[in-house]
Scaffold this motif. Structure first.
Motif, mmCIF file in Angstrom:
data_model
loop_
_atom_site.group_PDB
_atom_site.id
_atom_site.type_symbol
_atom_site.label_atom_id
_atom_site.label_comp_id
_atom_site.label_asym_id
_atom_site.label_seq_id
_atom_site.Cartn_x
_atom_site.Cartn_y
_atom_site.Cartn_z
ATOM 1 N N TRP A 508 33.796 48.991 46.465
ATOM 2 C CA TRP A 508 34.936 48.894 45.535
ATOM 3 C C TRP A 508 36.064 49.886 45.826
ATOM 4 N N GLY A 510 39.082 48.339 46.131
ATOM 5 C CA GLY A 510 40.151 47.619 45.452
ATOM 6 C C GLY A 510 41.207 47.030 46.361
ATOM 7 N N ALA A 513 41.552 43.193 46.059
ATOM 8 C CA ALA A 513 42.172 42.770 44.805
ATOM 9 C C ALA A 513 43.687 42.972 44.850
ATOM 10 N N CYS A 516 45.338 40.060 46.872
ATOM 11 C CA CYS A 516 45.143 38.696 46.369
ATOM 12 C C CYS A 516 46.279 38.305 45.430
ATOM 13 N N ASP A 519 45.009 36.836 41.594
ATOM 14 C CA ASP A 519 44.169 37.563 40.652
ATOM 15 C C ASP A 519 42.734 37.081 40.668
ATOM 16 N N ILE A 521 40.160 38.384 42.263
ATOM 17 C CA ILE A 521 39.109 39.384 42.501
ATOM 18 C C ILE A 521 39.020 40.367 41.335
ATOM 19 N N HIS A 522 37.819 40.534 40.858
ATOM 20 C CA HIS A 522 37.600 41.442 39.735
ATOM 21 C C HIS A 522 36.421 42.361 40.020
ATOM 22 N N GLN A 523 36.309 43.403 39.194
ATOM 23 C CA GLN A 523 35.171 44.312 39.351
ATOM 24 C C GLN A 523 33.928 43.716 38.702
ATOM 25 N N ALA A 532 33.336 44.248 44.234
ATOM 26 C CA ALA A 532 34.337 43.201 44.031
ATOM 27 C C ALA A 532 33.627 41.871 43.849
ATOM 28 N N CYS A 545 42.384 38.419 51.732
ATOM 29 C CA CYS A 545 41.594 39.587 51.348
ATOM 30 C C CYS A 545 40.664 40.040 52.464
#
Ligand SMILES: Cc1cc2nc3c(=O)[nH]c(=O)nc-3n(C[C@H](O)[C@H](O)[C@H](O)COP(=O)(O)OP(=O)(O)OC[C@H]3O[C@@H](n4cnc5c(N)ncnc54)[C@H](O)[C@@H]3O)c2cc1C
Ligand code: SF4
Ligand code: SF4
Ligand code: SF4
Lengths: 666, 133
Positions: A508, A510, A513, A516, A519, A521-523, A532, A545
């Motif tokens: 992680w 970031g 993210a 991208c 949006d 990609i999130h934790q 990710a 990414c």
């Protein structure tokens, strides 16, 4: 990426394409080269890979020999990728364990001048395909559930008409309008071209209909604040007054319309001389006047319309033609003559674009005695004021650029359509792109005219670009149908070619993210650490990414390191092509039979069975273009399946008849 | 580079929706270019990993060409910028491995760019054949 289980029972099919490939590439040697590759258990030459008979044979092989992956080396994947994915599915293997190798467009045709080298290249391409398929993974389509509801942003004619259609097809509809009233620009208009109905009445009757439909909820003085979620399950936050509502929708239609172009101060004397007004201002004047046309306490006896104001600027910002304004100006002039007596009209235009049925208005205007003068962008008319009159100087292109001076009471600036001044608010929230002209952009103007790159977000009406009412409604209605096609099923299938994260390797940082655009990609918490995670429904599979990850922890399905590097290894292997074995004889073993022929050939043959025909006659009967007929007929001729049989009466075209094909089965 | 190929071997990265159809067009119209050109098509040029490029050189390719979508890219207006960054990173890797940075090139190729593609290939083939580093 983790070590993958390689495929061990691969079937390879190398297509002759009826000579299109086999005339240049030594397909028999290709078959033998493929046979010696690791994991290949079936390797065959076929006359036409796409023919039904071959598809059946492939299914038999897959099932009989327990194949786990297939490669077809033939034409471009743009033509038959889906054909063979379907073959794989029908035979019971995963459609993504299939690879198509392009040895026609990118080999036999491109290198028909150097056949031996074409064979060397084809061998590399085929080996690359075998390596790729060996590392391919079985993928399942992504299923997302869908809400049977749509949010429509903008209650102009486009948005209202689409809302009604969506509701009638069974959707819950939320119609969001930022103004107090609905109808957009049309609600302010009197008589319209070409139907002569009034804008007010059209907007009024649409509103009446909406009020009657209980599944449409209309919000006025409302604004979209935030959109989250994705296709099938959008959450739309809408603010009305002090309240914020959270709406759930399967899809979103943007129908926010346009702004009329606002001339700059001093542009053709605008806001400098009192008698210079824009077309929308002039329309209001016509509608609000009684028996005589009066502006600023002056009776108007002559009007000059200056066209293309703010539009078609080769050097400026608005390069496009606004397409509606020519007709609107001419129609306005007709309305003036209808309502008021003895008004002289001068039209100072660059080109007249009253396309389609609107041309009759232009004809009528000329009959009314309106005077048309043509100017060039380089030498625009100059407006000044002398006493009570406006004076316009123009170099008229129709009379060899003669300089003329007109005196009029009023100058109407024929202004076109521009994007809404606040268009970035909506595009920012929904992430839909705008074009160079700043109108919202569809994926493809011809092939996918109302879809955006964001799954589930559609555009309709004049927010896409200048459109008259019927064009606006057409695009809005097609968006409505597209939306319904998505929401009508409880689940939606998406292609599984998306990014995946190797959770063990991800630390992680970031970076993925950050690049991208969607949006996606999130934790996520995994193995006791933050990693990710990719939202399957929003990821587009663009791959942006992947290269930015310092841990090399992301790849795109079907484009993993193993697959791509495997392809490169395939290209790199040494190839020996033996000289003597030239291109294989037509038909391979046992000559060509009807059932091996492609669909088009069979249709041509069926048609020629009844009587000989010329190329144009075949094209007409089979509803195919003549080039395609010529191309196929010439190949059939080469294989002695047809022959020429005399000229037609005009001595222009040959008749063709069947040669070695007697019985035509279908 | 250990050995020189009689025809320099070029690896092209194309894009599924825009440049690969352009390359198909060249074949369809029988516009010829060097047969030592091999194409891998991806969704977008901004997804090319520098390690793939290095792998190609290590496997004996003489040059890598990126047939990008440029400003036509439907995924992101940042595509040209991100693709450039990938090229720069690859060039660093190439230098570390004794490969001349001139062996990588990029151009925007659109879906009807048949002639431009062929002439890019002919040029690059010539440049690579003459390149001493
Ligand atoms: C002077 C003039 C005369 C014309 N005469 C004719 C004619 O005779 N015949 C003809 O066919 N065409 C005519 N047109 C063209 C016609 O006006 C358009 O085709 C039509 O208005 C397009 O409708 P629309 O719904 O796409 O956009 P609009 O009419 O612009 O409606 C968009 C709606 O969305 C709302 N909206 C915008 N942004 C937001 C937001 N962020 N949130 C919520 N709501 C929002 C707006 O308030 C508006 O209600 C004329 C145009 C002009 C300027
Ligand atoms: S429609 Fe007519 S007035 Fe409008 S921009 Fe085009 S040419 Fe000019
Ligand atoms: S860039 Fe790589 S390491 Fe960083 S968060 Fe994304 S997947 Fe994880
Ligand atoms: S592939 Fe593209 S859309 Fe998907 S997560 Fe990566 S950058 Fe985002």
């Amino acid at each position: 990426m983790e070590e993958k289980q390689k495929k061990e029972r691969i079937g390879v099919y190398i297509c002759h394409c009826g000579g299109n490939i086999s005339d240049y590439v030594d397909v028999a040697q290709m078959r033998d080269i493929a046979k010696n590759e690791d994991g290949v258990v079936v390797s065959k030459n076929v006359m036409f890979a796409c023919a039904d008979s071959n598809q059946k044979e492939m299914i038999k092989d897959i099932q009989g020999q327990n194949l786990d992956a297939i490669v077809v080396a033939s034409c471009s994947p743009k033509l038959h990728l889906h054909t063979f994915r379907n073959v794989a599915s029908r035979a019971g293997i995963n459609p993504y364990n299939y690879t198509q190798v392009n040895i026609r467009e990118q080999c036999s045709w491109a290198h028909s001048d150097t056949p031996k080298e074409a064979s060397v290249k084809a061998a590399g391409l085929i080996r690359a395909g075998i390596h790729k398929v060996a590392y391919s993974e079985a993928l399942e389509n992504i299923e997302v559930s869908s809400t049977r509801a749509a949010v429509v942003i903008g209650a102009g004619v486009s948005g209202m008409r689409a809302a009604i259609a969506l509701a009638k097809m069974g959707n819950q509809v939320y119609l969001i309008e930022k103004e107090k009233t609905t109808g957009g620009h049309v609600a302010n208009l009197g008589k319209l071209f070409v139907t002569e109905q009034s804008g007010k009445s059209i907007a009024g009757s649409l509103l009446e209909e909406i009020k009657k439909i209980t599944s449409i909820t209309l919000f006025t003085e409302a604004s979209v604040e935030k959109v989250s979620g994705s296709l099938g399950n959008f959450k739309v936050d809408v603010k009305t007054g002090t309240e914020t509502l959270h709406l759930a929708a399967g899809a979103i239609l943007v129908a926010t319309g346009f702004d009329p172009y606002q001339p700059k101060e001093g542009e053709f004397g605008y806001s400098q001389f009192p008698g210079v007004i824009t077309l929308p201002e002039f329309r209001e004047l016509i509608d609000n006047s009684g028996e005589t046309l009066i502006y600023n306490n002056r009776k108007i006896k002559s009007i000059a319309y200056i066209y293309c104001v703010g539009m078609r600027q080769t050097k400026g910002e608005n390069k496009y033609c606004s397409r509606v304004c020519c007709t609107t100006a001419i129609h306005s002039s007709l309305l003036v003559h209808e309502k008021f007596k003895n008004v002289t009209a001068y039209h100072l235009y660059r080109d007249i674009r009253t396309y389609g049925k609107q041309e009759v208005l232009y004809e009528q205007s000329s009959k009314n005695g309106d005077i048309y003068l043509k100017y060039e962008e380089k030498t625009p008319p100059v407006v000044s004021q002398e006493g009570n009159h406006l004076v316009i100087k123009i170099k008229d292109e129709l009379t060899r650029r003669q300089e003329m001076e007109l005196e009029t009471d009023l100058v109407v600036l024929v202004t076109g359509m521009v994007p809404r001044s606040d268009h970035e608010a909506i595009s920012g929230i929904l992430k839909i792109p705008a074009g160079n002209d700043k109108f919202y952009n569809e994926i493809h103007p011809k092939l996918r005219p109302v879809e955006t790159v964001i799954n589930g977000v559609f555009i309709g009406g004049s927010c896409q670009g200048p459109k008259n009412i019927s064009e606006s409604v057409q695009s809005a209605l097609s968006a409505a149908v597209k939306i319904n096609a998505l929401t009508k099923n409880p689940t939606i299938n998406l292609e599984p070619i998306i990014a995946r994260v190797n959770f063990e390797a991800c630390t992680w940082c970031g970076k993925c993210a950050e690049v991208c655009e969607y949006d996606a990609i999130h934790q996520l918490e995994m193995y006791g650490k933050i990693v990710a995670s990719v939202n399957e429904a929003t990821c587009k599979g663009c791959g942006m990414c992947a290269p930015v990850c310092p841990a090399d922890a992301i790849d795109i399905a079907q484009y993993s390191n193993a697959e791509i590097e495997g392809m490169i290894d395939g290209f790199a292997q040494k190839v020996e092509i033996s000289e003597e074995a030239g291109a294989e004889a037509a038909g391979g073993e046992g000559g060509i039979t009807m059932k091996d022929m492609p669909q088009v050939w069979r249709r041509i043959a069926s048609s020629l069975e009844t009587d000989p025909k010329t190329i144009p006659a075949l094209a007409k009967e089979l509803d195919l273009n003549p080039e395609l007929i010529t191309y196929n007929l010439m190949t059939m001729n080469k294989y002695s399946l047809v022959e020429a049989a005399g000229m037609d009466d005009s001595d222009e075209y040959y008749f063709y008849k069947l040669k070695n094909l007697k019985h035509v089965e279908n | 580079m250990e050995k020189k190929h009689s025809r320099p071997k070029i690896l092209v990265f194309s894009t599924d929706k825009i440049s690969d159809p352009g390359i198909d067009q060249a074949g369809l119209r029988k516009i010829h270019y060097s047969p030592a050109v091999y194409v891998i098509s991806l969704p977008c040029s901004s997804g090319i990993k520098p390690r793939w490029i290095l792998h190609a050189f290590k496997q004996g390719f003489d040059g890598v060409f990126i047939a990008a979508d440029g400003h036509e890219c439907s995924y992101s207006p940042r595509c040209p910028e991100l693709t450039n960054r990938i090229i720069e990173e690859s060039q660093v890797l190439m230098k570390e491995n004794g490969i001349s940075p001139k062996r990588i090139r990029m151009a925007a190729i659109c879906s009807v760019c048949a002639e431009p593609f062929a002439s890019h290939m002919n040029n690059f083939t010539k440049i690579l054949a003459e390149l001493e580093e």
